[in-house]
Design a protein around this motif. Sequence first.
Motif, short mmCIF file in Angstrom:
data_model
loop_
_atom_site.label_atom_id
_atom_site.label_comp_id
_atom_site.label_asym_id
_atom_site.label_seq_id
_atom_site.Cartn_x
_atom_site.Cartn_y
_atom_site.Cartn_z
N THR A 75 131.08 79.89 42.71
CA THR A 75 132.00 80.89 43.25
C THR A 75 131.28 81.88 44.15
OG1 THR A 75 131.73 82.26 41.29
CG2 THR A 75 133.58 80.73 41.30
N VAL A 76 129.95 81.82 44.21
CA VAL A 76 129.20 82.73 45.08
C VAL A 76 129.70 82.60 46.52
CG1 VAL A 76 126.91 83.26 46.01
CG2 VAL A 76 127.18 82.71 43.59
N LYS A 77 130.03 81.37 46.93
CA LYS A 77 130.52 81.12 48.28
C LYS A 77 132.00 80.78 48.28
CE LYS A 77 126.07 79.55 49.94
NZ LYS A 77 125.31 78.48 50.57
N ASN A 78 132.71 81.19 47.23
CA ASN A 78 134.15 80.92 47.10
C ASN A 78 134.47 79.44 47.27
OD1 ASN A 78 134.85 83.65 46.68
ND2 ASN A 78 134.71 84.02 48.88
N GLN A 79 133.68 78.58 46.61
CA GLN A 79 133.85 77.13 46.73
C GLN A 79 134.33 76.49 45.43
OE1 GLN A 79 129.86 76.27 47.99
NE2 GLN A 79 130.50 76.09 50.10
N GLY A 80 134.88 77.24 44.56
CA GLY A 80 135.35 76.70 43.29
C GLY A 80 135.72 77.84 42.37
N ARG A 81 136.39 77.50 41.27
CA ARG A 81 136.78 78.55 40.33
C ARG A 81 135.58 78.97 39.48
NH1 ARG A 81 137.70 76.63 35.15
NH2 ARG A 81 137.94 74.38 34.98
N ALA A 82 135.63 80.16 38.95
CA ALA A 82 134.54 80.68 38.14
C ALA A 82 134.48 79.94 36.81
CB ALA A 82 134.73 82.18 37.89
N THR A 83 133.28 79.57 36.40
CA THR A 83 133.07 78.91 35.12
C THR A 83 131.82 79.50 34.47
OG1 THR A 83 131.77 77.17 36.21
CG2 THR A 83 134.10 76.71 35.84
N ARG A 84 131.70 79.31 33.17
CA ARG A 84 130.50 79.72 32.45
C ARG A 84 129.50 78.59 32.60
NH1 ARG A 84 130.10 83.69 29.38
NH2 ARG A 84 131.65 84.94 28.39
N ASN A 85 128.38 78.87 33.24
CA ASN A 85 127.40 77.83 33.55
C ASN A 85 126.05 78.16 32.92
OD1 ASN A 85 129.19 76.35 35.29
ND2 ASN A 85 128.94 78.02 36.75
N PRO A 86 125.55 77.25 32.10
CA PRO A 86 124.27 77.51 31.45
C PRO A 86 123.09 77.40 32.41
CG PRO A 86 125.02 75.32 30.91
CD PRO A 86 126.12 75.97 31.70
N ILE A 87 122.05 78.13 32.09
CA ILE A 87 120.77 77.99 32.78
C ILE A 87 119.92 77.07 31.92
CG2 ILE A 87 118.72 79.18 33.63
CD1 ILE A 87 121.35 79.85 35.14
N ALA A 88 119.36 76.05 32.55
CA ALA A 88 118.55 75.07 31.83
C ALA A 88 117.10 75.17 32.28
CB ALA A 88 119.08 73.66 32.08
N MET A 89 116.21 74.67 31.42
CA MET A 89 114.80 74.58 31.78
C MET A 89 114.32 73.18 31.44
SD MET A 89 111.39 76.52 30.35
CE MET A 89 111.83 78.13 30.95
N LEU A 90 113.52 72.62 32.32
CA LEU A 90 112.84 71.38 31.98
C LEU A 90 111.38 71.54 32.33
CD1 LEU A 90 112.28 69.57 34.78
CD2 LEU A 90 114.70 69.17 34.55
N HIS A 91 110.57 70.70 31.75
CA HIS A 91 109.15 70.75 32.08
C HIS A 91 108.65 69.36 32.43
CE1 HIS A 91 108.59 69.77 27.76
NE2 HIS A 91 107.48 69.20 28.17
N TYR A 92 107.69 69.34 33.34
CA TYR A 92 107.12 68.10 33.84
C TYR A 92 105.62 68.12 33.58
CZ TYR A 92 105.34 64.69 37.16
OH TYR A 92 104.68 63.65 37.76
N SER A 93 105.16 67.08 32.93
CA SER A 93 103.73 66.95 32.65
C SER A 93 103.35 65.49 32.87
CB SER A 93 103.43 67.38 31.22
OG SER A 93 102.05 67.26 30.98
N GLY A 94 102.61 65.20 33.90
CA GLY A 94 102.27 63.81 34.22
C GLY A 94 103.46 63.11 34.83
N SER A 95 104.07 62.20 34.11
CA SER A 95 105.23 61.49 34.64
C SER A 95 106.44 61.62 33.73
CB SER A 95 104.89 60.00 34.81
OG SER A 95 104.54 59.45 33.56
N VAL A 96 106.43 62.59 32.83
CA VAL A 96 107.52 62.74 31.85
C VAL A 96 108.20 64.09 32.06
CG1 VAL A 96 108.09 62.87 29.41
CG2 VAL A 96 106.28 61.32 30.20
N PHE A 97 109.54 64.06 32.17
CA PHE A 97 110.34 65.27 32.24
C PHE A 97 111.05 65.47 30.92
CE2 PHE A 97 109.85 64.40 36.71
CZ PHE A 97 109.64 65.66 37.24
N CYS A 98 111.02 66.68 30.40
CA CYS A 98 111.69 67.01 29.14
C CYS A 98 112.58 68.22 29.34
CB CYS A 98 110.67 67.32 28.06
SG CYS A 98 109.58 65.94 27.68
N TRP A 99 113.80 68.17 28.78
CA TRP A 99 114.76 69.27 28.87
C TRP A 99 114.57 70.21 27.68
CZ3 TRP A 99 119.12 69.82 32.18
CH2 TRP A 99 119.24 68.83 33.15
N TYR A 100 114.87 71.49 27.94
CA TYR A 100 114.95 72.50 26.87
C TYR A 100 116.37 72.93 26.73
CZ TYR A 100 109.90 73.03 26.88
OH TYR A 100 108.56 72.82 26.79
#
Length: 100
Positions: A75-100
């Motif tokens: 909605t920052v650019k008025n391109q959709g309705r407002a929703t509750r959106n989580p902030i995610a974190m992932l980490h990359y070490s070597g060739s593996v990605f893991c979500w938090y």
Amino acid sequence: MVWEKFDSIPNVESTTNFNRADILVAESRDNGLTWPVVRRVTTPNNTSKLYPCAAGVAYDTLYITFMIDSIGRSTVKNQGRATRNPIAMLHYSGSVFCWY
């Protein structure tokens, strides 16, 4: 380097008709002269992953934060309705990605 890339059709948000986005990373081993390896670190699905930030590197692990947008644009650019959106974190070490 980390960025968002909007997918091509058919990964389109049905309520806005905008393409959805995923997060990509690239690594340069020659001080930015070339960026030979590009990796998609999120999976295309029914959400957009927006506003990625390379949060830092610790112990050879890259941490990335981003917003998971359930409507496929923000909605920052008025391109959709407002929703509750989580902030995610992932980490990359070597060739593996893991979500938090």
